[in-house]
Design a protein around this motif. Structure first.
Motif, PDB file in Angstrom:
ATOM      1  N   GLY A   1       0.638  -1.352   0.047  1.00 46.44           N
ATOM      2  CA  GLY A   1      -0.121  -0.105  -0.099  1.00 46.44           C
ATOM      3  C   GLY A   1       0.887   1.280  -0.111  1.00 46.44           C
ATOM      4  O   GLY A   1       0.744   2.144  -0.680  1.00 46.44           O
ATOM      5  N   MET A   2       1.946   1.271   0.868  1.00 47.08           N
ATOM      6  CA  MET A   2       2.728   2.218   0.886  1.00 47.08           C
ATOM      7  C   MET A   2       3.458   2.497  -0.589  1.00 47.08           C
ATOM      8  O   MET A   2       3.360   3.868  -1.185  1.00 47.08           O
ATOM      9  CB  MET A   2       4.188   2.175   1.723  1.00 47.08           C
ATOM     10  CG  MET A   2       3.633   2.045   2.990  1.00 47.08           C
ATOM     11  SD  MET A   2       3.492   3.539   4.036  1.00 47.08           S
ATOM     12  CE  MET A   2       3.095   2.858   5.700  1.00 47.08           C
ATOM     13  N   ALA A   3       3.734   1.670  -1.383  1.00 46.86           N
ATOM     14  CA  ALA A   3       4.323   1.782  -2.588  1.00 46.86           C
ATOM     15  C   ALA A   3       3.150   2.208  -3.646  1.00 46.86           C
ATOM     16  O   ALA A   3       3.604   3.124  -4.284  1.00 46.86           O
ATOM     17  CB  ALA A   3       4.930   0.538  -3.070  1.00 46.86           C
ATOM     18  N   ALA A   4       2.085   1.849  -3.496  1.00 49.36           N
ATOM     19  CA  ALA A   4       0.971   2.161  -4.637  1.00 49.36           C
ATOM     20  C   ALA A   4       0.729   3.650  -4.190  1.00 49.36           C
ATOM     21  O   ALA A   4       0.416   4.424  -5.110  1.00 49.36           O
ATOM     22  CB  ALA A   4      -0.165   1.403  -4.392  1.00 49.36           C
ATOM     23  N   ALA A   5       0.474   3.933  -2.953  1.00 46.88           N
ATOM     24  CA  ALA A   5       0.355   5.406  -2.757  1.00 46.88           C
ATOM     25  C   ALA A   5       1.349   6.295  -3.055  1.00 46.88           C
ATOM     26  O   ALA A   5       1.059   7.403  -3.672  1.00 46.88           O
ATOM     27  CB  ALA A   5      -0.089   5.463  -1.080  1.00 46.88           C
ATOM     28  N   TYR A   6       2.640   5.943  -2.848  1.00 44.59           N
ATOM     29  CA  TYR A   6       3.722   6.516  -3.329  1.00 44.59           C
ATOM     30  C   TYR A   6       3.831   6.861  -4.824  1.00 44.59           C
ATOM     31  O   TYR A   6       3.843   8.157  -5.263  1.00 44.59           O
ATOM     32  CB  TYR A   6       5.101   6.041  -2.967  1.00 44.59           C
ATOM     33  CG  TYR A   6       6.268   6.804  -3.309  1.00 44.59           C
ATOM     34  CD1 TYR A   6       6.841   7.618  -2.301  1.00 44.59           C
ATOM     35  CD2 TYR A   6       6.868   6.396  -4.366  1.00 44.59           C
ATOM     36  CE1 TYR A   6       8.215   8.711  -2.627  1.00 44.59           C
ATOM     37  CE2 TYR A   6       8.099   6.978  -4.642  1.00 44.59           C
ATOM     38  CZ  TYR A   6       8.563   7.848  -3.938  1.00 44.59           C
ATOM     39  OH  TYR A   6       9.877   8.609  -4.153  1.00 44.59           O
ATOM     40  N   ALA A   7       3.466   5.878  -5.567  1.00 40.30           N
ATOM     41  CA  ALA A   7       3.706   5.942  -7.037  1.00 40.30           C
ATOM     42  C   ALA A   7       2.559   6.610  -7.450  1.00 40.30           C
ATOM     43  O   ALA A   7       2.435   7.222  -8.191  1.00 40.30           O
ATOM     44  CB  ALA A   7       3.513   4.429  -7.588  1.00 40.30           C
ATOM     45  N   ALA A   8       1.168   6.699  -7.058  1.00 36.05           N
ATOM     46  CA  ALA A   8       0.203   7.158  -7.515  1.00 36.05           C
ATOM     47  C   ALA A   8       0.226   8.831  -7.255  1.00 36.05           C
ATOM     48  O   ALA A   8      -0.065   9.565  -7.985  1.00 36.05           O
ATOM     49  CB  ALA A   8      -1.111   6.890  -6.558  1.00 36.05           C
ATOM     50  N   ARG A   9       0.931   9.023  -6.114  1.00 39.37           N
ATOM     51  CA  ARG A   9       1.339  10.579  -5.615  1.00 39.37           C
ATOM     52  C   ARG A   9       2.388  11.057  -6.742  1.00 39.37           C
ATOM     53  O   ARG A   9       2.036  12.261  -7.216  1.00 39.37           O
ATOM     54  CB  ARG A   9       1.801  10.614  -4.510  1.00 39.37           C
ATOM     55  CG  ARG A   9       2.036  12.145  -4.075  1.00 39.37           C
ATOM     56  CD  ARG A   9       2.468  12.000  -2.367  1.00 39.37           C
ATOM     57  NE  ARG A   9       2.754  13.510  -2.031  1.00 39.37           N
ATOM     58  CZ  ARG A   9       2.870  13.716  -0.613  1.00 39.37           C
ATOM     59  NH1 ARG A   9       3.114  12.718   0.187  1.00 39.37           N
ATOM     60  NH2 ARG A   9       3.176  15.159  -0.352  1.00 39.37           N
ATOM     61  N   LYS A  10       3.317  10.330  -6.936  1.00 39.57           N
ATOM     62  CA  LYS A  10       4.154  10.563  -8.182  1.00 39.57           C
ATOM     63  C   LYS A  10       3.515  10.859  -9.552  1.00 39.57           C
ATOM     64  O   LYS A  10       3.849  11.779 -10.421  1.00 39.57           O
ATOM     65  CB  LYS A  10       5.275   9.551  -8.261  1.00 39.57           C
ATOM     66  CG  LYS A  10       6.219   9.739  -7.250  1.00 39.57           C
ATOM     67  CD  LYS A  10       7.461  10.744  -7.185  1.00 39.57           C
ATOM     68  CE  LYS A  10       8.650  10.357  -6.360  1.00 39.57           C
ATOM     69  NZ  LYS A  10       9.311  11.636  -6.511  1.00 39.57           N
ATOM     70  N   LEU A  11       2.608  10.305  -9.766  1.00 45.07           N
ATOM     71  CA  LEU A  11       1.744  10.210 -10.984  1.00 45.07           C
ATOM     72  C   LEU A  11       0.701  11.151 -11.032  1.00 45.07           C
ATOM     73  O   LEU A  11      -0.062  11.308 -11.957  1.00 45.07           O
ATOM     74  CB  LEU A  11       1.225   8.755 -11.426  1.00 45.07           C
ATOM     75  CG  LEU A  11       2.548   7.832 -11.870  1.00 45.07           C
ATOM     76  CD1 LEU A  11       1.912   6.297 -11.746  1.00 45.07           C
ATOM     77  CD2 LEU A  11       3.247   8.212 -13.054  1.00 45.07           C
ATOM     78  N   GLY A  12       0.465  11.705  -9.824  1.00 42.25           N
ATOM     79  CA  GLY A  12      -0.887  12.635  -9.882  1.00 42.25           C
ATOM     80  C   GLY A  12      -2.314  12.085  -9.726  1.00 42.25           C
ATOM     81  O   GLY A  12      -3.030  12.669 -10.361  1.00 42.25           O
ATOM     82  N   LEU A  13      -2.133  10.830  -9.321  1.00 39.87           N
ATOM     83  CA  LEU A  13      -3.514   9.992  -9.453  1.00 39.87           C
ATOM     84  C   LEU A  13      -3.776   9.563  -8.208  1.00 39.87           C
ATOM     85  O   LEU A  13      -2.941   9.576  -7.088  1.00 39.87           O
ATOM     86  CB  LEU A  13      -3.132   8.779 -10.352  1.00 39.87           C
ATOM     87  CG  LEU A  13      -3.062   8.824 -11.840  1.00 39.87           C
ATOM     88  CD1 LEU A  13      -2.652   7.704 -12.394  1.00 39.87           C
ATOM     89  CD2 LEU A  13      -4.317   9.514 -12.330  1.00 39.87           C
ATOM     90  N   PRO A  14      -4.989   9.471  -7.760  1.00 38.37           N
ATOM     91  CA  PRO A  14      -5.506   9.279  -6.352  1.00 38.37           C
ATOM     92  C   PRO A  14      -5.254   7.627  -6.192  1.00 38.37           C
ATOM     93  O   PRO A  14      -5.530   6.789  -7.204  1.00 38.37           O
ATOM     94  CB  PRO A  14      -7.197   9.481  -6.513  1.00 38.37           C
ATOM     95  CG  PRO A  14      -7.444   9.472  -7.869  1.00 38.37           C
ATOM     96  CD  PRO A  14      -6.385   9.797  -8.577  1.00 38.37           C
ATOM     97  N   ALA A  15      -5.480   7.308  -5.002  1.00 35.83           N
ATOM     98  CA  ALA A  15      -5.014   5.698  -4.525  1.00 35.83           C
ATOM     99  C   ALA A  15      -6.092   5.576  -3.463  1.00 35.83           C
ATOM    100  O   ALA A  15      -6.138   6.448  -2.683  1.00 35.83           O
ATOM    101  CB  ALA A  15      -3.846   5.380  -4.211  1.00 35.83           C
ATOM    102  N   THR A  16      -6.405   4.447  -3.429  1.00 32.39           N
ATOM    103  CA  THR A  16      -7.339   3.995  -2.389  1.00 32.39           C
ATOM    104  C   THR A  16      -6.515   2.402  -1.702  1.00 32.39           C
ATOM    105  O   THR A  16      -6.265   1.814  -2.506  1.00 32.39           O
ATOM    106  CB  THR A  16      -8.852   3.502  -2.397  1.00 32.39           C
ATOM    107  OG1 THR A  16      -9.451   4.798  -2.854  1.00 32.39           O
ATOM    108  CG2 THR A  16      -9.446   2.829  -1.468  1.00 32.39           C
ATOM    109  N   VAL A  17      -6.235   2.440  -0.493  1.00 31.51           N
ATOM    110  CA  VAL A  17      -5.489   1.246  -0.178  1.00 31.51           C
ATOM    111  C   VAL A  17      -6.300   0.750   0.989  1.00 31.51           C
ATOM    112  O   VAL A  17      -6.780   1.232   1.976  1.00 31.51           O
ATOM    113  CB  VAL A  17      -4.379   1.413   0.738  1.00 31.51           C
ATOM    114  CG1 VAL A  17      -3.476   0.294   1.135  1.00 31.51           C
ATOM    115  CG2 VAL A  17      -3.258   2.354  -0.286  1.00 31.51           C
ATOM    116  N   VAL A  18      -6.969  -0.824   0.631  1.00 30.94           N
ATOM    117  CA  VAL A  18      -7.671  -1.359   1.840  1.00 30.94           C
ATOM    118  C   VAL A  18      -6.820  -2.209   2.453  1.00 30.94           C
ATOM    119  O   VAL A  18      -6.031  -3.114   1.764  1.00 30.94           O
ATOM    120  CB  VAL A  18      -8.808  -2.409   0.830  1.00 30.94           C
ATOM    121  CG1 VAL A  18      -9.678  -2.987   1.969  1.00 30.94           C
ATOM    122  CG2 VAL A  18      -9.512  -1.537  -0.238  1.00 30.94           C
TER     123      VAL A  18
END
Length: 359
Positions: free
Chosen positions: A106-123
């Protein structure tokens, strides 16, 4: 552009004198715990998110979507044809990442989404600590708690991703994730004077194992054995090897929650059938003791999941495998993948010791 540069760092490769002394051979640490999100996960998940976001503007394949003509891209991993659903979603426009995770993925997905300017939801499952939830939110992710274990959280994540523009980010079971993780082995090839005689790593769902095996094939080291460590109570890979088929554990009872996939990926089992993979299962107490010893030896705090791999060295299992002839002779050097420590604090380590009666 952020979409062009990898999100992971070339992590340090350092010799550990304390581990070398314990193991009786030279031990190199591949320090994935210093990655931007605190674990190796950013390699594979960062690569996945970058490729899928690019796919929204056209084919990521460079061959009109025909996966059959790109065997090197997948690191010798069989890929379904036609395109998997995630790429069908991406072609319609990737607008939102959804990931299920006990923390690191989830940390990785949130970090990547932030870099790409996209929202992320982590369950996340309910076993996830409040400090991990807070860090996910600080990275900009929306966090939803669902279920007691990762498998239950993953079912909810798949529901949330089944919307226009939604893309499910699997924490370990996707060829793009494996290919991202394979970069770790290329870095070893670039740094070491000779190939190692073994690589020791922790296995949960099997993404790191699949990536390392793919990387070994890519750099011409297919004969290097991989020692895959788990804890009892999160030993879905070992159970699958014993049965010769995928096995679903009734529940996750280990304290190493980041290893807590009730069923290992099919690709991980294939890796064990195709390559030299040796399974080792340790007790929770051994993993936690190894975490504490590593903190004393190398001044780095890592999770119990990483402790499982450390315990292979501290407990003498590596030397036993060597005596049994299951590793090469002589044993010149070993690489330990220090997979991460993003979801552990000093207070949590004290709590684990108390829980296991180690104080």
């Amino acid at each position: 552009m952020e979409a062009e540069r990898p999100f992971h760092l070339v992590s340090p490769l350092l010799e550990s004198l304390p581990l070398s002394r314990v193991a009786g051979t030279k031990v190199y640490m591949k320090l994935e715990n210093v990655q931007p999100t605190g674990s190796f996960k950013i390699r594979g998940i960062g690569h996945f998110c970058q490729e899928v976001s690019v796919a929204g503007g056209g084919s990521i394949w460079g061959c009109n979507g025909n996966t059959r003509c790109c065997p090197r891209f997948w690191g010798h991993v069989a890929v379904p044809f036609p395109l998997p659903p995630v790429f069908q979603a991406a072609k319609k426009g990737c607008q939102h990442f959804v990931c299920s995770s006990g923390g690191n993925a989830g940390m990785a997905a949130a970090y990547a989404a932030r870099k790409l300017g996209l929202p992320a939801t982590v369950v996340v499952p309910s076993s996830t600590g409040p400090s991990t939830v807070r860090r996910l939110q600080e990275l900009g992710a929306t966090v939803e708690v669902c279920g007691k274990v990762w498998d239950e959280a993953n079912r909810r994540a798949l529901q949330l991703a089944d919307t226009p523009g939604g893309v499910s980010v699997h924490p370990f079971d996707h060829p793009l994730v494996w290919q991202g993780h394979a970069s770790l082995v290329q870095e070893l090839k670039d740094s070491l004077e000779a190939k190692p005689d073994a690589i020791v790593l922790a296995v949960g769902g099997g993404g790191l194992l699949a990536g390392v095996v793919a990387g070994l094939q890519q750099v011409g080291w297919p004969d290097v054995p991989v020692i895959a460590a788990e804890t009892w109570g999160a030993h879905s890979f070992h159970a699958a090897l014993e049965a010769g088929r995928l096995v679903t554990l009734p529940e996750i009872t280990s304290v190493a929650k980041c290893l807590g996939a009730q069923t290992v990926s099919a690709r991980a089992l294939q890796c064990a059938q195709e390559s030299r993979v040796l399974s080792q299962v340790v007790e929770d107490a051994e993993a936690v003791r190894a975490v504490e010893q590593f903190l004393d030896d190398e001044r780095m705090l890592v999770q119990p999941a990483c402790g499982a791999a450390l315990a292979v060295l501290y407990s003498g299992r590596l030397q036993r495998l060597h005596r049994e002839g299951r590793l090469g002779a002589p044993l010149g050097s070993v690489v330990l993948v220090v997979c991460g420590g993003s979801s552990i604090t000093a207070a949590q380590l004290r709590g684990l010791k108390s829980q296991l009666g180690l104080e």
